[in-house]
Write a protein that holds these residues in place. Sequence first.
Motif, PDB file in Angstrom:
ATOM      1  N   LYS A 105       0.830  -1.207   0.000  1.00  0.00           N
ATOM      2  CA  LYS A 105       0.000   0.000   0.000  1.00  0.00           C
ATOM      3  C   LYS A 105       0.863   1.255   0.000  1.00  0.00           C
ATOM      4  CE  LYS A 105      -3.561   2.538   2.524  1.00  0.00           C
ATOM      5  NZ  LYS A 105      -4.085   3.104   1.294  1.00  0.00           N
ATOM      6  N   LEU A 106       1.807   1.313   0.912  1.00  0.00           N
ATOM      7  CA  LEU A 106       2.560   2.553   1.111  1.00  0.00           C
ATOM      8  C   LEU A 106       3.750   2.726   0.181  1.00  0.00           C
ATOM      9  CD1 LEU A 106       2.548   2.711   5.010  1.00  0.00           C
ATOM     10  CD2 LEU A 106       0.989   3.834   3.395  1.00  0.00           C
ATOM     11  N   PHE A 107       4.499   1.662  -0.062  1.00  0.00           N
ATOM     12  CA  PHE A 107       5.780   1.813  -0.744  1.00  0.00           C
ATOM     13  C   PHE A 107       5.800   1.316  -2.189  1.00  0.00           C
ATOM     14  CE2 PHE A 107       6.753   1.156   3.831  1.00  0.00           C
ATOM     15  CZ  PHE A 107       7.083   2.468   4.114  1.00  0.00           C
ATOM     16  N   VAL A 108       5.033   0.283  -2.492  1.00  0.00           N
ATOM     17  CA  VAL A 108       5.081  -0.279  -3.843  1.00  0.00           C
ATOM     18  C   VAL A 108       4.105   0.450  -4.762  1.00  0.00           C
ATOM     19  CG1 VAL A 108       4.763  -2.332  -5.266  1.00  0.00           C
ATOM     20  CG2 VAL A 108       5.825  -2.543  -3.004  1.00  0.00           C
ATOM     21  N   PHE A 109       2.839   0.432  -4.405  1.00  0.00           N
ATOM     22  CA  PHE A 109       1.818   1.019  -5.269  1.00  0.00           C
ATOM     23  C   PHE A 109       1.447   2.442  -4.850  1.00  0.00           C
ATOM     24  CE2 PHE A 109       1.331  -3.601  -5.584  1.00  0.00           C
ATOM     25  CZ  PHE A 109       1.584  -3.747  -6.927  1.00  0.00           C
ATOM     26  N   GLU A 110       2.061   2.920  -3.778  1.00  0.00           N
ATOM     27  CA  GLU A 110       1.942   4.298  -3.289  1.00  0.00           C
ATOM     28  C   GLU A 110       0.496   4.768  -3.178  1.00  0.00           C
ATOM     29  OE1 GLU A 110       4.515   6.560  -5.850  1.00  0.00           O
ATOM     30  OE2 GLU A 110       6.310   5.725  -4.919  1.00  0.00           O
ATOM     31  N   SER A 111      -0.315   3.944  -2.561  1.00  0.00           N
ATOM     32  CA  SER A 111      -1.699   4.308  -2.293  1.00  0.00           C
ATOM     33  C   SER A 111      -1.707   5.017  -0.944  1.00  0.00           C
ATOM     34  CB  SER A 111      -2.582   3.058  -2.254  1.00  0.00           C
ATOM     35  OG  SER A 111      -3.888   3.403  -1.887  1.00  0.00           O
ATOM     36  N   LYS A 112      -1.693   6.335  -0.981  1.00  0.00           N
ATOM     37  CA  LYS A 112      -1.491   7.134   0.233  1.00  0.00           C
ATOM     38  C   LYS A 112      -2.771   7.419   1.015  1.00  0.00           C
ATOM     39  CE  LYS A 112       2.910   7.656  -0.617  1.00  0.00           C
ATOM     40  NZ  LYS A 112       3.897   6.884   0.035  1.00  0.00           N
ATOM     41  N   SER A 113      -3.927   7.163   0.418  1.00  0.00           N
ATOM     42  CA  SER A 113      -5.177   7.482   1.107  1.00  0.00           C
ATOM     43  C   SER A 113      -5.325   6.637   2.367  1.00  0.00           C
ATOM     44  CB  SER A 113      -6.377   7.230   0.197  1.00  0.00           C
ATOM     45  OG  SER A 113      -7.566   7.463   0.923  1.00  0.00           O
ATOM     46  N   MET A 114      -5.628   7.318   3.457  1.00  0.00           N
ATOM     47  CA  MET A 114      -5.890   6.629   4.721  1.00  0.00           C
ATOM     48  C   MET A 114      -7.365   6.736   5.094  1.00  0.00           C
ATOM     49  SD  MET A 114      -3.291   5.102   5.679  1.00  0.00           S
ATOM     50  CE  MET A 114      -1.673   5.018   4.988  1.00  0.00           C
ATOM     51  N   ALA A 115      -8.174   7.164   4.131  1.00  0.00           N
ATOM     52  CA  ALA A 115      -9.613   7.223   4.362  1.00  0.00           C
ATOM     53  C   ALA A 115     -10.100   5.805   4.657  1.00  0.00           C
ATOM     54  CB  ALA A 115     -10.323   7.798   3.146  1.00  0.00           C
ATOM     55  N   PHE A 116     -10.916   5.671   5.668  1.00  0.00           N
ATOM     56  CA  PHE A 116     -11.377   4.365   6.119  1.00  0.00           C
ATOM     57  C   PHE A 116     -11.953   3.540   4.973  1.00  0.00           C
ATOM     58  CE2 PHE A 116     -14.597   1.512   7.916  1.00  0.00           C
ATOM     59  CZ  PHE A 116     -13.805   0.785   8.796  1.00  0.00           C
ATOM     60  N   LYS A 117     -12.791   4.153   4.166  1.00  0.00           N
ATOM     61  CA  LYS A 117     -13.446   3.450   3.062  1.00  0.00           C
ATOM     62  C   LYS A 117     -12.419   2.919   2.050  1.00  0.00           C
ATOM     63  CE  LYS A 117     -17.184   4.039  -0.276  1.00  0.00           C
ATOM     64  NZ  LYS A 117     -18.196   4.939  -0.827  1.00  0.00           N
ATOM     65  N   VAL A 118     -11.416   3.724   1.738  1.00  0.00           N
ATOM     66  CA  VAL A 118     -10.384   3.319   0.780  1.00  0.00           C
ATOM     67  C   VAL A 118      -9.537   2.188   1.358  1.00  0.00           C
ATOM     68  CG1 VAL A 118      -8.303   4.080  -0.458  1.00  0.00           C
ATOM     69  CG2 VAL A 118     -10.312   5.569  -0.347  1.00  0.00           C
ATOM     70  N   VAL A 119      -9.099   2.361   2.604  1.00  0.00           N
ATOM     71  CA  VAL A 119      -8.252   1.344   3.238  1.00  0.00           C
ATOM     72  C   VAL A 119      -9.008   0.016   3.351  1.00  0.00           C
ATOM     73  CG1 VAL A 119      -7.030   0.684   5.349  1.00  0.00           C
ATOM     74  CG2 VAL A 119      -6.825   3.016   4.468  1.00  0.00           C
ATOM     75  N   MET A 120     -10.268   0.076   3.733  1.00  0.00           N
ATOM     76  CA  MET A 120     -11.057  -1.158   3.878  1.00  0.00           C
ATOM     77  C   MET A 120     -11.273  -1.840   2.523  1.00  0.00           C
ATOM     78  SD  MET A 120     -11.190  -1.682   6.990  1.00  0.00           S
ATOM     79  CE  MET A 120     -12.099  -3.192   6.876  1.00  0.00           C
ATOM     80  N   ALA A 121     -11.511  -1.059   1.486  1.00  0.00           N
ATOM     81  CA  ALA A 121     -11.676  -1.638   0.148  1.00  0.00           C
ATOM     82  C   ALA A 121     -10.377  -2.305  -0.302  1.00  0.00           C
ATOM     83  CB  ALA A 121     -12.113  -0.573  -0.845  1.00  0.00           C
ATOM     84  N   GLU A 122      -9.258  -1.614  -0.095  1.00  0.00           N
ATOM     85  CA  GLU A 122      -7.962  -2.183  -0.465  1.00  0.00           C
ATOM     86  C   GLU A 122      -7.655  -3.426   0.362  1.00  0.00           C
ATOM     87  OE1 GLU A 122      -5.621   1.867  -1.916  1.00  0.00           O
ATOM     88  OE2 GLU A 122      -5.447   1.211   0.170  1.00  0.00           O
TER      89      GLU A 122
END
Length: 146
Positions: A72-89
């Motif tokens: 999430k953080l280092f490879v694909f750089e998905s920076k959103s920490m919004a609950f909905k985004v994190v839970m979907a991921e």
Amino acid sequence: MNDKINNLIKKFLNKETISYLIFGVLTTIINIVVFWFAERELAFIMSEDAASLVGNVIAWVISVAFAFVTNKLFVFESKSMAFKVVMAELTGFVIARLLSLAFDEGFMFVAIVLLGMNSLLAKIISNVFVVIINYVLSKFFIFKNK
């Protein structure tokens, strides 16, 4: 011809694939070390084959937690920490990893129980395939929206 080769190299040797390989190797090391330790400890209370398969699941849980954070953080750089985004991921990541766990367990069962292969060697071979499966699923289905 050189342009085609250079384009191919640029396509596959970029920050994302290199960081995925680095964290994939670290995840694999965690997976194998935890597997080795769990299998060894569980062998005192269950059969060797059962200890291998249960140890594989324990190693999976720990390595998936590590892989999710690093992917999430280092490879694909998905920076959103919004609950909905994190839970979907996280949901997609766990589902994808369950698919690769099914492959891993199936491979381990065939290799160890049916073919009599050394469990650590089977684990290493299986992990090569699992890393490839996980990259494709993560890149195209889970962290597709940076």
